[in-house]
Design an enzyme around this catalytic site. Structure first.
Site, PDB file in Angstrom:
ATOM      1  CG  HIS A  70     -97.425 -67.709   3.985  1.00  0.00           C
ATOM      2  ND1 HIS A  70     -96.070 -67.479   4.106  1.00  0.00           N
ATOM      3  CD2 HIS A  70     -97.758 -67.333   2.718  1.00  0.00           C
ATOM      4  CE1 HIS A  70     -95.596 -66.984   2.973  1.00  0.00           C
ATOM      5  NE2 HIS A  70     -96.610 -66.880   2.108  1.00  0.00           N
ATOM      6  CE1 TYR A 133     -91.428 -69.660  10.748  1.00  0.00           C
ATOM      7  CE2 TYR A 133     -90.160 -67.629  10.530  1.00  0.00           C
ATOM      8  CZ  TYR A 133     -90.571 -68.863  10.020  1.00  0.00           C
ATOM      9  OH  TYR A 133     -90.122 -69.277   8.789  1.00  0.00           O
TER      10      TYR A 133
END
Length: 479
Positions: A70, A133
Protein backbone atom coordinates in the site's frame (compact mmCIF):
# COMPACT_ATOMS: atom_id res chain seq x y z
CA UNK A 1 18.05 -8.37 25.87
CA UNK A 2 21.45 -7.85 27.43
CA UNK A 3 24.83 -6.51 26.39
CA UNK A 4 25.82 -3.18 24.90
CA UNK A 5 22.91 -1.56 23.03
CA UNK A 6 23.19 -0.79 19.32
CA UNK A 7 24.14 2.86 18.68
CA UNK A 8 21.45 5.04 17.16
CA UNK A 9 21.89 5.22 13.36
CA UNK A 10 19.83 6.37 10.35
CA UNK A 11 20.81 4.35 7.28
CA UNK A 12 19.94 4.95 3.61
CA UNK A 13 18.60 2.21 1.34
CA UNK A 14 18.44 1.58 -2.41
CA UNK A 15 15.11 3.45 -2.50
CA UNK A 16 15.69 7.21 -2.14
CA UNK A 17 14.12 8.54 1.03
CA UNK A 18 13.47 5.07 2.51
CA UNK A 19 15.53 5.06 5.70
CA UNK A 20 16.29 2.31 8.21
CA UNK A 21 16.66 3.41 11.83
CA UNK A 22 18.66 1.25 14.20
CA UNK A 23 18.25 2.38 17.77
CA UNK A 24 19.32 1.14 21.19
CA UNK A 25 17.21 -1.42 23.04
CA UNK A 26 17.87 -1.48 26.78
CA UNK A 27 16.96 -4.76 28.47
CA UNK A 28 17.19 -6.51 31.81
CA UNK A 29 15.27 -9.08 33.83
CA UNK A 30 12.18 -6.90 33.72
CA UNK A 31 12.06 -6.71 29.90
CA UNK A 32 13.25 -4.02 27.50
CA UNK A 33 12.89 -0.35 26.64
CA UNK A 34 13.55 1.56 23.38
CA UNK A 35 12.92 5.06 22.09
CA UNK A 36 10.81 4.16 19.06
CA UNK A 37 10.63 7.78 17.91
CA UNK A 38 12.94 10.46 19.25
CA UNK A 39 12.58 13.60 17.19
CA UNK A 40 15.66 15.56 18.26
CA UNK A 41 18.17 12.71 18.03
CA UNK A 42 16.80 11.10 14.87
CA UNK A 43 16.36 14.27 12.83
CA UNK A 44 19.92 15.24 13.74
CA UNK A 45 21.03 12.02 12.01
CA UNK A 46 19.01 12.68 8.84
CA UNK A 47 15.52 11.36 9.51
CA UNK A 48 12.94 13.86 8.17
CA UNK A 49 11.02 15.83 10.75
CA UNK A 50 7.86 14.43 9.22
CA UNK A 51 5.36 15.64 11.83
CA UNK A 52 3.38 12.54 12.82
CA UNK A 53 -0.22 13.14 13.87
CA UNK A 54 -1.54 9.60 14.37
CA UNK A 55 -0.20 6.28 15.67
CA UNK A 56 -1.76 2.98 14.67
CA UNK A 57 -1.09 -0.53 15.97
CA UNK A 58 -1.88 -3.72 14.07
CA UNK A 59 -1.88 -6.83 16.27
CA UNK A 60 -1.36 -9.99 14.22
CA UNK A 61 -2.06 -13.31 15.91
CA UNK A 62 -0.78 -15.77 13.32
CA UNK A 63 2.62 -16.28 11.77
CA UNK A 64 2.42 -15.41 8.08
CA UNK A 65 -0.12 -12.61 8.39
CA UNK A 66 0.69 -10.45 5.37
CA UNK A 67 -0.49 -6.94 4.48
CA UNK A 68 0.34 -4.67 1.52
CA UNK A 69 1.66 -3.37 -0.79
CA UNK A 70 0.00 0.00 0.00
CA UNK A 71 1.27 3.48 -0.91
CA UNK A 72 -1.00 5.79 1.07
CA UNK A 73 -0.75 9.58 0.53
CA UNK A 74 1.38 10.21 3.62
CA UNK A 75 4.75 9.38 5.17
CA UNK A 76 4.98 6.45 7.60
CA UNK A 77 7.35 5.36 10.32
CA UNK A 78 6.96 1.62 10.88
CA UNK A 79 8.23 -1.00 13.28
CA UNK A 80 7.21 -3.73 15.71
CA UNK A 81 6.85 -3.58 19.48
CA UNK A 82 6.49 -7.34 19.99
CA UNK A 83 7.52 -10.18 17.73
CA UNK A 84 9.25 -9.92 14.38
CA UNK A 85 8.13 -9.11 10.83
CA UNK A 86 9.56 -9.28 7.34
CA UNK A 87 9.17 -5.84 5.76
CA UNK A 88 9.14 -5.10 2.04
CA UNK A 89 8.89 -1.82 0.17
CA UNK A 90 8.51 -0.95 -3.50
CA UNK A 91 8.97 2.49 -5.02
CA UNK A 92 5.76 3.46 -6.84
CA UNK A 93 6.88 6.99 -7.64
CA UNK A 94 7.55 7.86 -11.24
CA UNK A 95 11.11 8.01 -12.50
CA UNK A 96 14.12 5.75 -12.80
CA UNK A 97 13.55 4.12 -9.41
CA UNK A 98 9.99 2.98 -10.15
CA UNK A 99 9.58 -0.66 -9.11
CA UNK A 100 12.75 -0.84 -7.01
CA UNK A 101 12.36 -3.16 -3.98
CA UNK A 102 13.97 -3.18 -0.53
CA UNK A 103 13.39 -5.80 2.18
CA UNK A 104 14.41 -5.80 5.83
CA UNK A 105 13.52 -7.68 8.99
CA UNK A 106 11.69 -5.58 11.56
CA UNK A 107 12.23 -6.25 15.25
CA UNK A 108 12.43 -4.09 18.37
CA UNK A 109 15.31 -1.71 17.69
CA UNK A 110 14.82 -1.57 13.89
CA UNK A 111 12.29 0.82 12.37
CA UNK A 112 11.85 2.19 8.86
CA UNK A 113 10.83 5.61 7.56
CA UNK A 114 8.66 5.18 4.45
CA UNK A 115 8.25 8.32 2.31
CA UNK A 116 5.04 9.11 0.45
CA UNK A 117 4.94 7.20 -2.83
CA UNK A 118 6.74 4.11 -1.53
CA UNK A 119 4.42 1.12 -1.02
CA UNK A 120 4.71 -0.75 2.24
CA UNK A 121 4.12 -4.45 3.09
CA UNK A 122 4.96 -6.78 5.94
CA UNK A 123 4.63 -10.43 6.91
CA UNK A 124 4.73 -11.60 10.53
CA UNK A 125 7.43 -14.06 11.56
CA UNK A 126 6.25 -14.71 15.11
CA UNK A 127 2.79 -15.09 16.66
CA UNK A 128 1.19 -12.03 18.29
CA UNK A 129 3.41 -9.58 16.45
CA UNK A 130 2.36 -5.98 17.12
CA UNK A 131 3.14 -3.80 14.12
CA UNK A 132 3.05 -0.05 14.78
CA UNK A 133 3.18 2.91 12.49
CA UNK A 134 3.20 6.67 12.86
CA UNK A 135 1.66 8.68 10.01
CA UNK A 136 1.67 12.40 9.28
CA UNK A 137 -1.91 12.67 8.10
CA UNK A 138 -5.10 11.42 9.67
CA UNK A 139 -6.32 8.11 8.30
CA UNK A 140 -9.69 8.20 6.60
CA UNK A 141 -11.72 5.36 5.05
CA UNK A 142 -12.01 7.33 1.81
CA UNK A 143 -8.26 7.69 1.28
CA UNK A 144 -7.23 6.81 -2.28
CA UNK A 145 -3.83 5.20 -2.77
CA UNK A 146 -1.79 3.09 -5.14
CA UNK A 147 -1.21 -0.61 -4.46
CA UNK A 148 0.60 -3.53 -6.08
CA UNK A 149 0.20 -7.30 -5.90
CA UNK A 150 2.33 -9.00 -3.24
CA UNK A 151 2.92 -11.96 -5.56
CA UNK A 152 3.99 -10.00 -8.65
CA UNK A 153 7.07 -11.88 -10.01
CA UNK A 154 8.43 -8.56 -11.31
CA UNK A 155 9.10 -7.58 -7.70
CA UNK A 156 10.98 -10.78 -6.85
CA UNK A 157 10.11 -10.67 -3.15
CA UNK A 158 11.13 -13.89 -1.36
CA UNK A 159 8.38 -14.06 1.27
CA UNK A 160 9.46 -16.23 4.24
CA UNK A 161 5.98 -17.76 4.36
CA UNK A 162 4.77 -18.62 0.84
CA UNK A 163 1.80 -16.43 -0.01
CA UNK A 164 -0.43 -19.41 -0.74
CA UNK A 165 0.04 -20.38 2.94
CA UNK A 166 -0.12 -16.83 4.31
CA UNK A 167 -3.05 -14.96 5.86
CA UNK A 168 -4.14 -12.23 3.42
CA UNK A 169 -7.23 -10.13 2.92
CA UNK A 170 -9.28 -10.56 -0.24
CA UNK A 171 -8.45 -6.95 -1.13
CA UNK A 172 -4.69 -7.55 -0.97
CA UNK A 173 -5.06 -10.65 -3.14
CA UNK A 174 -6.65 -8.52 -5.88
CA UNK A 175 -4.17 -5.64 -6.12
CA UNK A 176 -2.79 -4.90 -9.62
CA UNK A 177 0.63 -6.00 -10.78
CA UNK A 178 3.38 -3.44 -10.97
CA UNK A 179 2.95 -2.97 -14.72
CA UNK A 180 -0.66 -1.90 -14.14
CA UNK A 181 -0.25 0.00 -10.87
CA UNK A 182 -0.83 3.75 -10.99
CA UNK A 183 2.44 5.62 -10.28
CA UNK A 184 2.23 7.97 -7.32
CA UNK A 185 2.62 11.54 -8.62
CA UNK A 186 4.79 14.04 -6.78
CA UNK A 187 2.99 16.47 -4.53
CA UNK A 188 1.40 19.46 -6.25
CA UNK A 189 2.85 22.95 -6.41
CA UNK A 190 0.12 25.53 -5.86
CA UNK A 191 0.68 28.98 -7.39
CA UNK A 192 -1.49 31.70 -5.86
CA UNK A 193 -1.97 34.96 -7.72
CA UNK A 194 -1.78 33.28 -11.11
CA UNK A 195 -3.39 36.19 -12.98
CA UNK A 196 -0.87 38.80 -11.83
CA UNK A 197 2.37 39.76 -13.53
CA UNK A 198 4.44 37.24 -11.59
CA UNK A 199 1.75 34.56 -11.76
CA UNK A 200 1.61 34.76 -15.55
CA UNK A 201 5.40 34.66 -15.74
CA UNK A 202 5.49 31.57 -13.51
CA UNK A 203 2.93 29.84 -15.71
CA UNK A 204 5.00 30.58 -18.82
CA UNK A 205 8.24 29.49 -17.15
CA UNK A 206 6.73 26.24 -15.86
CA UNK A 207 5.28 25.44 -19.29
CA UNK A 208 8.66 26.07 -20.92
CA UNK A 209 10.45 23.93 -18.33
CA UNK A 210 8.13 21.06 -19.19
CA UNK A 211 8.87 21.50 -22.90
CA UNK A 212 12.63 21.57 -22.27
CA UNK A 213 12.34 18.39 -20.18
CA UNK A 214 10.42 16.62 -22.93
CA UNK A 215 7.18 16.26 -21.00
CA UNK A 216 5.17 17.32 -17.95
CA UNK A 217 6.93 17.52 -14.62
CA UNK A 218 5.48 17.81 -11.14
CA UNK A 219 1.81 18.80 -11.14
CA UNK A 220 1.15 22.53 -10.77
CA UNK A 221 -2.19 24.19 -10.05
CA UNK A 222 -3.15 27.83 -10.51
CA UNK A 223 -6.38 28.18 -8.51
CA UNK A 224 -8.66 31.06 -9.37
CA UNK A 225 -10.22 33.34 -6.80
CA UNK A 226 -13.39 31.24 -7.10
CA UNK A 227 -11.32 28.21 -6.07
CA UNK A 228 -9.40 29.91 -3.27
CA UNK A 229 -10.14 33.45 -2.07
CA UNK A 230 -7.22 34.76 -0.01
CA UNK A 231 -9.46 37.47 1.39
CA UNK A 232 -11.76 34.86 2.94
CA UNK A 233 -10.49 32.86 5.91
CA UNK A 234 -13.15 30.18 5.39
CA UNK A 235 -12.09 29.72 1.78
CA UNK A 236 -8.48 29.16 2.87
CA UNK A 237 -9.42 26.76 5.66
CA UNK A 238 -11.81 24.80 3.42
CA UNK A 239 -9.43 24.27 0.51
CA UNK A 240 -8.17 20.72 -0.10
CA UNK A 241 -4.47 20.89 0.81
CA UNK A 242 -3.95 17.13 1.03
CA UNK A 243 -1.74 16.73 -2.07
CA UNK A 244 0.02 20.12 -1.92
CA UNK A 245 3.78 20.03 -1.38
CA UNK A 246 4.67 23.65 -2.16
CA UNK A 247 2.75 26.93 -2.06
CA UNK A 248 4.09 29.79 -4.16
CA UNK A 249 2.31 32.88 -2.91
CA UNK A 250 2.54 35.37 -5.77
CA UNK A 251 -0.71 37.03 -4.69
CA UNK A 252 -0.65 40.45 -3.09
CA UNK A 253 -2.61 43.65 -2.71
CA UNK A 254 -0.31 46.06 -4.56
CA UNK A 255 -2.35 49.27 -4.85
CA UNK A 256 0.21 51.18 -2.82
CA UNK A 257 -1.61 54.50 -2.75
CA UNK A 258 -5.08 53.02 -2.21
CA UNK A 259 -3.73 51.11 0.78
CA UNK A 260 -3.37 54.44 2.59
CA UNK A 261 -7.14 54.94 2.39
CA UNK A 262 -10.03 52.88 1.11
CA UNK A 263 -7.82 49.84 0.44
CA UNK A 264 -6.33 49.60 3.93
CA UNK A 265 -8.45 46.66 5.10
CA UNK A 266 -7.93 44.75 1.83
CA UNK A 267 -4.16 45.28 2.03
CA UNK A 268 -4.01 43.82 5.52
CA UNK A 269 -6.38 40.97 4.64
CA UNK A 270 -4.38 39.76 1.62
CA UNK A 271 -0.84 40.78 2.54
CA UNK A 272 -0.88 39.81 6.21
CA UNK A 273 -3.89 37.81 7.45
CA UNK A 274 -3.96 35.49 4.43
CA UNK A 275 -0.23 34.81 4.74
CA UNK A 276 -0.66 33.94 8.41
CA UNK A 277 -3.40 31.46 7.44
CA UNK A 278 -1.20 29.95 4.72
CA UNK A 279 1.70 29.68 7.16
CA UNK A 280 -0.45 27.82 9.68
CA UNK A 281 -1.51 25.34 6.99
CA UNK A 282 2.06 24.97 5.72
CA UNK A 283 3.33 24.18 9.21
CA UNK A 284 0.57 21.70 9.98
CA UNK A 285 0.85 19.88 6.63
CA UNK A 286 4.64 20.17 6.17
CA UNK A 287 4.25 22.26 3.02
CA UNK A 288 7.07 24.42 1.66
CA UNK A 289 6.05 28.08 1.35
CA UNK A 290 7.50 30.53 -1.15
CA UNK A 291 6.30 34.01 -0.25
CA UNK A 292 7.05 37.08 -2.35
CA UNK A 293 7.62 40.39 -0.61
CA UNK A 294 8.88 43.84 -1.49
CA UNK A 295 11.46 46.55 -1.00
CA UNK A 296 8.68 48.59 0.68
CA UNK A 297 9.39 46.78 3.96
CA UNK A 298 12.52 48.99 4.21
CA UNK A 299 12.58 52.71 4.93
CA UNK A 300 15.09 53.26 2.11
CA UNK A 301 17.50 55.39 4.10
CA UNK A 302 20.48 53.16 3.32
CA UNK A 303 21.21 50.52 0.71
CA UNK A 304 21.97 48.06 -0.76
CA UNK A 305 19.64 46.08 1.47
CA UNK A 306 20.93 42.77 2.79
CA UNK A 307 18.54 39.97 3.73
CA UNK A 308 19.28 40.46 7.42
CA UNK A 309 18.84 44.25 7.40
CA UNK A 310 16.20 45.54 9.84
CA UNK A 311 12.87 46.37 8.24
CA UNK A 312 11.08 49.70 8.75
CA UNK A 313 8.12 50.24 6.41
CA UNK A 314 6.99 53.81 5.74
CA UNK A 315 3.36 53.21 4.74
CA UNK A 316 0.39 50.87 5.06
CA UNK A 317 1.33 48.72 2.05
CA UNK A 318 4.86 48.20 3.38
CA UNK A 319 3.58 47.51 6.89
CA UNK A 320 1.10 44.90 5.65
CA UNK A 321 3.82 43.19 3.63
CA UNK A 322 6.17 43.26 6.63
CA UNK A 323 3.51 41.54 8.74
CA UNK A 324 3.14 38.90 6.03
CA UNK A 325 6.89 38.34 6.10
CA UNK A 326 6.85 37.69 9.83
CA UNK A 327 4.11 35.11 9.35
CA UNK A 328 5.89 33.36 6.47
CA UNK A 329 9.17 33.17 8.36
CA UNK A 330 7.73 30.86 11.03
CA UNK A 331 7.27 28.10 8.42
CA UNK A 332 10.23 25.69 8.74
CA UNK A 333 10.44 25.21 4.95
CA UNK A 334 10.14 28.76 3.64
CA UNK A 335 11.68 30.92 0.97
CA UNK A 336 10.95 34.59 1.51
CA UNK A 337 11.74 36.29 -1.80
CA UNK A 338 11.95 40.09 -1.67
CA UNK A 339 11.84 41.94 -4.95
CA UNK A 340 11.49 45.47 -6.32
CA UNK A 341 10.18 47.49 -9.26
CA UNK A 342 8.41 44.57 -10.97
CA UNK A 343 7.76 44.73 -14.72
CA UNK A 344 5.74 42.05 -16.47
CA UNK A 345 2.59 41.30 -18.42
CA UNK A 346 0.29 43.96 -17.04
CA UNK A 347 0.16 47.65 -16.09
CA UNK A 348 3.61 48.85 -15.02
CA UNK A 349 5.95 51.82 -15.18
CA UNK A 350 7.73 50.74 -18.38
CA UNK A 351 4.47 50.32 -20.28
CA UNK A 352 3.28 53.69 -19.04
CA UNK A 353 6.48 55.36 -20.25
CA UNK A 354 6.20 53.65 -23.63
CA UNK A 355 2.63 54.87 -24.04
CA UNK A 356 3.65 58.42 -23.10
CA UNK A 357 6.54 58.25 -25.56
CA UNK A 358 4.19 57.10 -28.33
CA UNK A 359 1.84 59.98 -27.45
CA UNK A 360 4.62 62.57 -27.55
CA UNK A 361 4.01 63.49 -23.91
CA UNK A 362 6.47 65.26 -21.60
CA UNK A 363 6.18 63.49 -18.24
CA UNK A 364 7.78 64.57 -14.96
CA UNK A 365 9.49 61.56 -13.38
CA UNK A 366 10.95 61.12 -9.91
CA UNK A 367 14.75 61.20 -9.93
CA UNK A 368 15.52 60.68 -6.22
CA UNK A 369 14.23 57.09 -5.85
CA UNK A 370 16.83 54.50 -6.85
CA UNK A 371 16.80 50.75 -7.36
CA UNK A 372 16.81 48.06 -10.05
CA UNK A 373 14.01 46.81 -12.25
CA UNK A 374 12.88 43.23 -11.74
CA UNK A 375 11.30 41.64 -14.78
CA UNK A 376 8.63 39.13 -13.86
CA UNK A 377 10.18 36.38 -15.98
CA UNK A 378 13.49 36.86 -14.13
CA UNK A 379 11.73 36.69 -10.77
CA UNK A 380 9.92 33.52 -11.89
CA UNK A 381 13.24 32.03 -12.99
CA UNK A 382 14.73 32.77 -9.56
CA UNK A 383 11.81 31.16 -7.72
CA UNK A 384 11.97 28.01 -9.83
CA UNK A 385 15.74 27.94 -9.30
CA UNK A 386 15.21 27.93 -5.53
CA UNK A 387 12.64 25.15 -5.77
CA UNK A 388 14.83 23.04 -8.05
CA UNK A 389 18.15 23.45 -6.22
CA UNK A 390 16.73 23.74 -2.67
CA UNK A 391 19.44 25.89 -1.06
CA UNK A 392 19.05 26.64 2.66
CA UNK A 393 15.61 27.98 3.53
CA UNK A 394 15.32 31.64 4.43
CA UNK A 395 15.23 35.07 2.80
CA UNK A 396 16.60 35.87 -0.67
CA UNK A 397 16.70 39.21 -2.47
CA UNK A 398 15.95 39.09 -6.19
CA UNK A 399 16.05 41.75 -8.88
CA UNK A 400 17.69 42.09 -12.24
CA UNK A 401 21.37 42.95 -12.20
CA UNK A 402 23.37 45.81 -13.58
CA UNK A 403 23.81 49.37 -12.33
CA UNK A 404 21.45 51.07 -9.90
CA UNK A 405 19.17 53.59 -11.60
CA UNK A 406 16.43 56.07 -10.76
CA UNK A 407 12.92 56.06 -12.18
CA UNK A 408 14.00 59.09 -14.19
CA UNK A 409 16.89 57.08 -15.68
CA UNK A 410 14.54 54.22 -16.59
CA UNK A 411 12.07 56.61 -18.25
CA UNK A 412 14.81 58.19 -20.37
CA UNK A 413 16.04 54.73 -21.38
CA UNK A 414 12.53 53.68 -22.45
CA UNK A 415 12.08 56.85 -24.53
CA UNK A 416 15.47 56.30 -26.18
CA UNK A 417 14.82 52.63 -26.98
CA UNK A 418 11.45 53.34 -28.62
CA UNK A 419 12.87 56.22 -30.68
CA UNK A 420 11.45 59.13 -28.70
CA UNK A 421 13.38 62.16 -27.43
CA UNK A 422 14.48 61.55 -23.81
CA UNK A 423 14.81 65.30 -23.34
CA UNK A 424 11.01 65.44 -23.22
CA UNK A 425 11.24 64.00 -19.71
CA UNK A 426 11.78 66.34 -16.79
CA UNK A 427 13.16 65.33 -13.40
CA UNK A 428 11.20 65.89 -10.22
CA UNK A 429 11.59 64.96 -6.57
CA UNK A 430 9.51 62.62 -4.47
CA UNK A 431 8.32 65.56 -2.36
CA UNK A 432 7.28 67.57 -5.43
CA UNK A 433 5.49 64.60 -6.97
CA UNK A 434 3.64 63.86 -3.70
CA UNK A 435 2.59 67.49 -3.36
CA UNK A 436 1.21 67.57 -6.90
CA UNK A 437 -0.73 64.34 -6.24
CA UNK A 438 -2.26 65.74 -3.06
CA UNK A 439 -3.12 69.00 -4.82
CA UNK A 440 -4.95 66.97 -7.45
CA UNK A 441 -6.94 65.16 -4.73
CA UNK A 442 -5.06 61.86 -4.97
CA UNK A 443 -3.60 59.81 -2.13
CA UNK A 444 0.14 59.29 -2.42
CA UNK A 445 1.90 56.74 -0.24
CA UNK A 446 5.49 57.23 0.94
CA UNK A 447 8.10 55.29 -1.05
CA UNK A 448 11.56 54.13 0.05
CA UNK A 449 14.20 56.43 -1.45
CA UNK A 450 16.67 53.57 -1.99
CA UNK A 451 15.40 50.17 -3.07
CA UNK A 452 18.48 48.42 -4.39
CA UNK A 453 19.27 44.96 -3.03
CA UNK A 454 22.48 43.17 -2.20
CA UNK A 455 22.18 40.16 -4.55
CA UNK A 456 25.06 38.18 -3.10
CA UNK A 457 23.00 35.47 -1.42
CA UNK A 458 20.96 34.48 -4.48
CA UNK A 459 24.15 34.55 -6.57
CA UNK A 460 25.80 32.11 -4.17
CA UNK A 461 23.09 29.57 -4.99
CA UNK A 462 24.23 29.58 -8.63
CA UNK A 463 21.68 32.09 -9.91
CA UNK A 464 23.09 34.99 -11.92
CA UNK A 465 20.57 37.82 -12.49
CA UNK A 466 20.36 39.17 -16.02
CA UNK A 467 21.25 42.86 -16.44
CA UNK A 468 18.15 45.05 -16.23
CA UNK A 469 19.03 46.98 -19.40
CA UNK A 470 19.33 43.77 -21.42
CA UNK A 471 15.95 42.60 -20.13
CA UNK A 472 14.41 46.03 -20.80
CA UNK A 473 15.47 45.94 -24.44
CA UNK A 474 13.96 42.49 -24.92
CA UNK A 475 10.77 43.51 -23.11
CA UNK A 476 10.25 46.52 -25.36
CA UNK A 477 10.94 44.47 -28.50
CA UNK A 478 8.31 41.95 -27.47
CA UNK A 479 5.66 44.66 -27.35
Amino acid sequence: MTGAPTPLAVLPTEIPGLLVVEHPVHGDARGWFAEHWQREKMTALGLPDFGPVQQNVSCNAAVGTTRGFHAEPWDKYVGVTTGRAFGAWVDLRGGAGHGRVVTRELRPGVTVFVPRGVANAFQTLEPDTAYTYLVNDHWSPGAVYSAVDLADPALGVAWPVPLEQAVLSDKDRSNPWLADAVPVPPRTTLVLGGTGQLGRALRAAIDQTAVDAGGPGAPVRFPTRADLDLGDAESIAGYDWSDVGTIVNAAAYTAVDAAEGEGRADAWAVNAAAVAALAEIAIRRRIALVHVSTDYVFDGRSAPHREDAPIGPLGVYGASKAAGELAAQVVPQHYLVRTSWVVGDGPNFVRTMRRLADDGASPAVVADQTGRLTFADELARAILHLLETRPPYGTYHVSNGGPVTSWFDVAREVFTLVGADPELITATTSAEYAASAVAAGRTYAPRPARSEFDLGRIRRTGFEPEAALTALRRYLRSG
